[in-house]
Design a protein around this motif. Structure first.
Motif, PDB file in Angstrom:
ATOM      1  N   ILE A   9      22.111   0.791  79.984  1.00  0.00           N
ATOM      2  CA  ILE A   9      23.983   1.234  80.005  1.00  0.00           C
ATOM      3  C   ILE A   9      24.274   2.007  81.174  1.00  0.00           C
ATOM      4  O   ILE A   9      25.197   1.966  81.516  1.00  0.00           O
ATOM      5  N   TYR A  30      28.130   4.559  69.627  1.00  0.00           N
ATOM      6  CA  TYR A  30      27.649   3.213  69.481  1.00  0.00           C
ATOM      7  C   TYR A  30      27.855   2.549  68.326  1.00  0.00           C
ATOM      8  O   TYR A  30      27.998   3.313  67.280  1.00  0.00           O
ATOM      9  N   VAL A  89      28.880  -0.129  73.154  1.00  0.00           N
ATOM     10  CA  VAL A  89      28.872   1.140  73.749  1.00  0.00           C
ATOM     11  C   VAL A  89      30.401   1.347  73.784  1.00  0.00           C
ATOM     12  O   VAL A  89      31.051   0.825  74.556  1.00  0.00           O
ATOM     13  N   ILE A  92      33.523   3.870  75.227  1.00  0.00           N
ATOM     14  CA  ILE A  92      33.574   5.157  76.265  1.00  0.00           C
ATOM     15  C   ILE A  92      34.331   6.235  75.651  1.00  0.00           C
ATOM     16  O   ILE A  92      35.241   5.873  74.742  1.00  0.00           O
ATOM     17  N   TYR A 126      29.693   9.822  79.564  1.00  0.00           N
ATOM     18  CA  TYR A 126      31.276   9.414  79.326  1.00  0.00           C
ATOM     19  C   TYR A 126      30.998   8.431  78.326  1.00  0.00           C
ATOM     20  O   TYR A 126      32.055   7.802  77.789  1.00  0.00           O
ATOM     21  N   VAL A 127      30.154   8.540  77.216  1.00  0.00           N
ATOM     22  CA  VAL A 127      29.808   7.714  76.358  1.00  0.00           C
ATOM     23  C   VAL A 127      30.233   8.262  75.008  1.00  0.00           C
ATOM     24  O   VAL A 127      29.675   9.669  74.715  1.00  0.00           O
ATOM     25  N   LYS A 128      31.231   7.941  74.103  1.00  0.00           N
ATOM     26  CA  LYS A 128      31.594   8.690  73.061  1.00  0.00           C
ATOM     27  C   LYS A 128      30.408   8.456  71.922  1.00  0.00           C
ATOM     28  O   LYS A 128      30.109   9.248  70.853  1.00  0.00           O
ATOM     29  N   ILE A 157      27.781   1.046  83.370  1.00  0.00           N
ATOM     30  CA  ILE A 157      28.809   1.940  83.419  1.00  0.00           C
ATOM     31  C   ILE A 157      29.200   2.303  84.973  1.00  0.00           C
ATOM     32  O   ILE A 157      30.135   2.422  85.411  1.00  0.00           O
ATOM     33  N   ALA A 201      27.180   9.716  70.153  1.00  0.00           N
ATOM     34  CA  ALA A 201      26.304   9.487  71.270  1.00  0.00           C
ATOM     35  C   ALA A 201      25.203  10.527  71.322  1.00  0.00           C
ATOM     36  O   ALA A 201      23.941  10.159  71.299  1.00  0.00           O
ATOM     37  N   TYR A 224      25.947   8.744  81.021  1.00  0.00           N
ATOM     38  CA  TYR A 224      26.002   9.010  79.279  1.00  0.00           C
ATOM     39  C   TYR A 224      26.767  10.071  78.994  1.00  0.00           C
ATOM     40  O   TYR A 224      27.291  10.204  77.991  1.00  0.00           O
TER      41      TYR A 224
END
Length: 261
Positions: A193, A123, A102, A104, A119-121, A197, A161, A117
């Protein structure tokens, strides 16, 4: 969208996949075998989860943790798709670990699960080898087991993402020399996930291109020199790696320079 970082023609390029091949940021289209694949982002702080699948914890004869078991990985460990991983000659058991990585996307501090989610760039796929000879307990597996040069393969692609509908329901598979040896699903993580986080950001700031390696399911087996190991995660990609011997990396030490007077 899928993006990659590759080396070609003496330079590092951002690249995307096209029907005709790999398109570099300058417009050139090349074949997959013509480039050197790099990790799809330059890793910053990298968090690795130990025993985040109950079946894998049982496989190692450990009790599943009651809170995330996290350790850090140094930048020397990371290599890209189609690269070679060194198997030390004194190791008797070295196994792969197919993991969802994952990435960020922006600074995260005190994030709640319901917002995680955001903050997730994206995968990518990781294959985080472990030298099980040195695995002792919860608290001392890290450096000699998990921080070896070339032992964390990552890539090929960073998948946005927004293009992954449900990252907590993806099939995970590993093949050794074409034989299926590991099969699981991200739905079986002990800590998902959002929970990871929330946990990590509760005591430190996560930054762009920090990476969380979320653990591996049951099915890890020993690898041998010459093995081709393919770790694959549904919707994310297929990561290829080859095990090589110490001799491949051996470098003759330079002779002592003698200065005549």
């Amino acid at each position: 969208m899928k993006t990659a970082r590759v080396a070609y023609g003496g330079a590092i390029h951002q690249a995307v996949i096209k029907d005709e091949g790999i398109r570099l940021q300058d417009g050139r289209v090349v074949e997959e075998q013509e480039v050197v694949w790099l990790p799809p982002v330059e890793p910053r702080t990298v968090f690795a989860l130990g025993l985040n699948f109950a079946d894998h914890a049982a496989e190692l004869a450990f009790k599943a943790p009651e809170e995330p078991l996290v350790f850090l990985k140094g930048p020397n460990t990371f290599i890209g798709h189609n690269a070679e991983t060194r198997r030390p000659s004194d190791v008797t058991f070295m196994h792969y670990e197919c993991e969802l990585a994952v990435v960020i996307g922006r600074p995260a501090r005190n994030v709640k699960k319901e917002d995680a989610y955001d903050y997730v760039k994206g995968y990518t796929v990781a294959n985080d080898y472990a030298l099980r000879d040195y695995l002792e307990n919860y608290y001392r597996p890290n450096l000699r087991v998990k921080n070896r040069d070339t032992c964390t393969v990552i890539g090929p692609w960073l998948v946005d993402a927004t293009d992954v509908k449900d990252p907590m329901n993806l099939a995970m598979r590993t093949y050794v020399n074409g034989k299926l040896t590991q099969e699981g699903s991200t739905k079986d993580m002990i800590f998902d996930i959002p929970a990871l986080i929330e946990y990590l950001s509760s005591f430190m700031t996560l930054n762009e291109n920090d990476i969380i390696l979320t653990g591996t399911p049951h099915g890890t087996v020993d690898t041998a020199i010459g093995d081709e190991v393919v770790t694959e995660i549904e919707s994310i990609g297929k990561l290829v790696n080859t095990i090589v011997s110490d001799e491949v990396f051996s470098i003759e030490q330079p002779k002592e320079l003698t200065v005549k007077r």
